[in-house]
Design an enzyme around this catalytic site. Structure first.
Site, short mmCIF file in Angstrom:
data_model
loop_
_atom_site.label_atom_id
_atom_site.label_comp_id
_atom_site.label_asym_id
_atom_site.label_seq_id
_atom_site.Cartn_x
_atom_site.Cartn_y
_atom_site.Cartn_z
N LYS A 116 0.99 15.35 21.41
CA LYS A 116 2.42 15.05 21.44
C LYS A 116 3.22 16.09 20.69
O LYS A 116 4.34 16.41 21.08
CB LYS A 116 2.68 13.65 20.88
N LYS A 197 -5.01 12.67 32.09
CA LYS A 197 -4.85 11.22 32.17
C LYS A 197 -3.44 10.87 32.67
O LYS A 197 -2.48 11.60 32.36
CB LYS A 197 -5.17 10.63 30.78
N LYS A 200 3.00 8.27 30.89
CA LYS A 200 4.43 8.04 31.15
C LYS A 200 5.24 9.31 30.97
O LYS A 200 6.26 9.50 31.59
CB LYS A 200 4.98 7.00 30.17
P1 TYM Z 1 0.63 2.84 25.33
O1 TYM Z 1 1.93 2.12 25.34
O2 TYM Z 1 0.64 4.32 25.46
O3 TYM Z 1 -0.31 2.29 26.46
C1 TYM Z 1 -0.51 0.91 26.67
C2 TYM Z 1 -1.94 0.66 27.11
O4 TYM Z 1 -2.21 1.34 28.33
C3 TYM Z 1 -3.43 2.10 28.21
N1 TYM Z 1 -3.32 3.31 29.02
C4 TYM Z 1 -4.20 3.67 29.97
N2 TYM Z 1 -5.33 3.08 30.42
C5 TYM Z 1 -6.01 3.69 31.42
N3 TYM Z 1 -5.61 4.87 32.00
C6 TYM Z 1 -4.48 5.49 31.58
N4 TYM Z 1 -4.09 6.63 32.15
C7 TYM Z 1 -3.73 4.89 30.51
N5 TYM Z 1 -2.57 5.24 29.88
C8 TYM Z 1 -2.35 4.26 28.97
C9 TYM Z 1 -3.50 2.42 26.73
O5 TYM Z 1 -4.83 2.72 26.33
C10 TYM Z 1 -2.98 1.16 26.10
O6 TYM Z 1 -4.00 0.20 25.96
N6 TYM Z 1 -0.58 2.99 20.49
C11 TYM Z 1 -0.55 2.15 21.65
C12 TYM Z 1 0.28 0.90 21.46
C13 TYM Z 1 -0.10 0.05 20.29
C14 TYM Z 1 -1.25 -0.79 20.21
C15 TYM Z 1 -1.15 -1.42 18.93
C16 TYM Z 1 -2.32 -1.06 21.07
C17 TYM Z 1 0.59 -0.08 19.14
N7 TYM Z 1 -0.03 -0.97 18.32
C18 TYM Z 1 -2.14 -2.32 18.51
C19 TYM Z 1 -3.29 -1.96 20.64
C20 TYM Z 1 -3.19 -2.57 19.37
C21 TYM Z 1 0.08 2.92 22.81
O7 TYM Z 1 0.84 3.82 22.60
O8 TYM Z 1 -0.21 2.42 24.04
#
Ligand code: TYM
Length: 333
Positions: A116, A197, A200
């Site tokens: 990032k 991957k 967004k």
């Molecule tokens: P975030 O918002 O980027 O993504 C949400 C969830 O989607 C999954 N994900 C994917 N899975 C498969 N293939 C992909 N290309 C892909 N892109 C995203 C992510 O693994 C995630 O599960 N840091 C976290 C949010 C968070 C969180 C937490 C998660 C904050 N606190 C506590 C679990 C527990 C995040 O940015 O996810």
């Protein structure tokens, strides 16, 4: 049905951009599938979202829409707690304590931070301490299991390390959580570039499929997805793009490896793409309908979020009281 002894499940998503099929197949789908085995808590992590500037009005809208998507995807608000991170200030309070016990070196190793920062000219400190906030989210509720996609496994390792370090410095306080990855779909790749991957923030209109895309747009995007130079599906040597399409198909249809091989061995990519499109549309159409209903009158979602905060806040405060006491923070007497 879970009882008081069932482990707590915690997970969350950032209310930024549109959720894509990677978010759904990697996380949201698992959330719905396993919710009844646990005491689940699903969070909309708006404090994480603002580590990168968000237009304030749009952010508030997105938060409610994200909660609506959780419910539209099948999260049962009667059973699962759904709430917004910033409505429970103990998250940032615990994140501060964790940032004091987390060595800078641990945070510097985080690959998401490194990627990032490469994409931006100037980076807020929040982006650096982001994983300490994520650890706080999870540990505040003594969660035993955290269902996420593969890109979060490093953050989860760090969460375990932070829990271990706190426990050894101040005495047993936190449950050390396990990561729950889906067997298929933990890492959905970009349609335009299957070496990256699906994300967004990636540029390019052919990169991802939003959960709210129409059937015709899904058809178009899958039609344009990168495959490879071979004429047909060859399971002995699957190109990355073809493997990604097959993963999407399996994750949507539930077909196992044997079935999938039988159906697609030697078929032309056009046939595969048609099947992937149909499987996706079938999965997303009911979700989209429910989402439209839930966002037409936002009071329902707003009520669920308010109730979620009421359910989660006492758990968070109980943990924080123990933490304040153990760390030696001042308490009036
Ligand atoms: P975030 O918002 O980027 O993504 C949400 C969830 O989607 C999954 N994900 C994917 N899975 C498969 N293939 C992909 N290309 C892909 N892109 C995203 C992510 O693994 C995630 O599960 N840091 C976290 C949010 C968070 C969180 C937490 C998660 C904050 N606190 C506590 C679990 C527990 C995040 O940015 O996810």
């Amino acid at each position: 049905m879970p009882n008081k002894a069932s482990p707590v499940l915690f997970s969350g998503m950032q209310p930024t951009g549109d959720l894509h099929i990677g978010n759904y197949l990697g996380a949201l789908k698992t959330w719905t599938a396993i919710q009844y085995d646990y005491r689940p808590i699903y969070c909309v992590v708006d404090y994480h979202a603002i580590t990168v500037y968000q237009e304030p009005k749009a952010l508030q809208e997105k938060i409610e829409e994200m909660a609506a998507l959780y419910i539209a995807a099948g999260i049962d608000p009667e059973h699962s707690t759904i709430f917004v991170q910033s409505t429970i200030p103990q998250h940032v309070e615990l994140a501060w304590v964790f940032s004091c016990v987390t060595p800078v070196g641990w945070l510097s190793r985080m690959t998401q931070f490194k990627t990032k920062t490469e994409q931006q000219e100037s980076v807020g400190t929040g982006l650096f301490v982001y994983p300490a906030l994520m650890a706080a989210d999870i540990l505040l509720y003594q969660a035993g299991v955290v269902p996420v996609g593969d890109d979060q496994t490093q953050h989860l390792e760090l969460t375990r390390d932070i829990a271990g370090r706190f426990n050894s410095l101040y005495g047993e306080t936190f449950v050390v959580p396990k990561t729950e990855l889906p067997s298929v779909g933990a890492r959905i790749m970009g349609l335009d570039d299957p070496t990256q991957k699906m994300s967004k923030s990636a540029p390019g209109s052919n990169h991802s499929i939003s959960l709210l895309d129409s059937p015709s747009r899904i058809k178009k995007l899958i039609g344009r997805a990168v495959t490879d130079t071979k004429p047909a599906v060859d399971f002995n040597d699957l190109g990355e793009g073809v493997a990604n399409l097959i993963t999407i198909y399996q994750a949507c249809s539930g077909a196992d490896n044997e079935e999938t091989r039988e159906v697609f061995s030697g078929v032309q990519y056009g046939v595969l793409k048609k099947a992937v499109t149909e499987a996706l549309v079938e999965k997303l159409e009911p979700l989209q309908k429910k989402f439209r209903d839930l966002t037409a009158d936002r009071d329902v979602v707003r009520g669920i979020l308010r109730h979620g905060t009421e359910r989660a806040a006492p758990i968070a405060e109980k943990t924080m009281q123990a933490v304040r006491q153990k760390v030696g923070l001042y308490m009036h007497r």
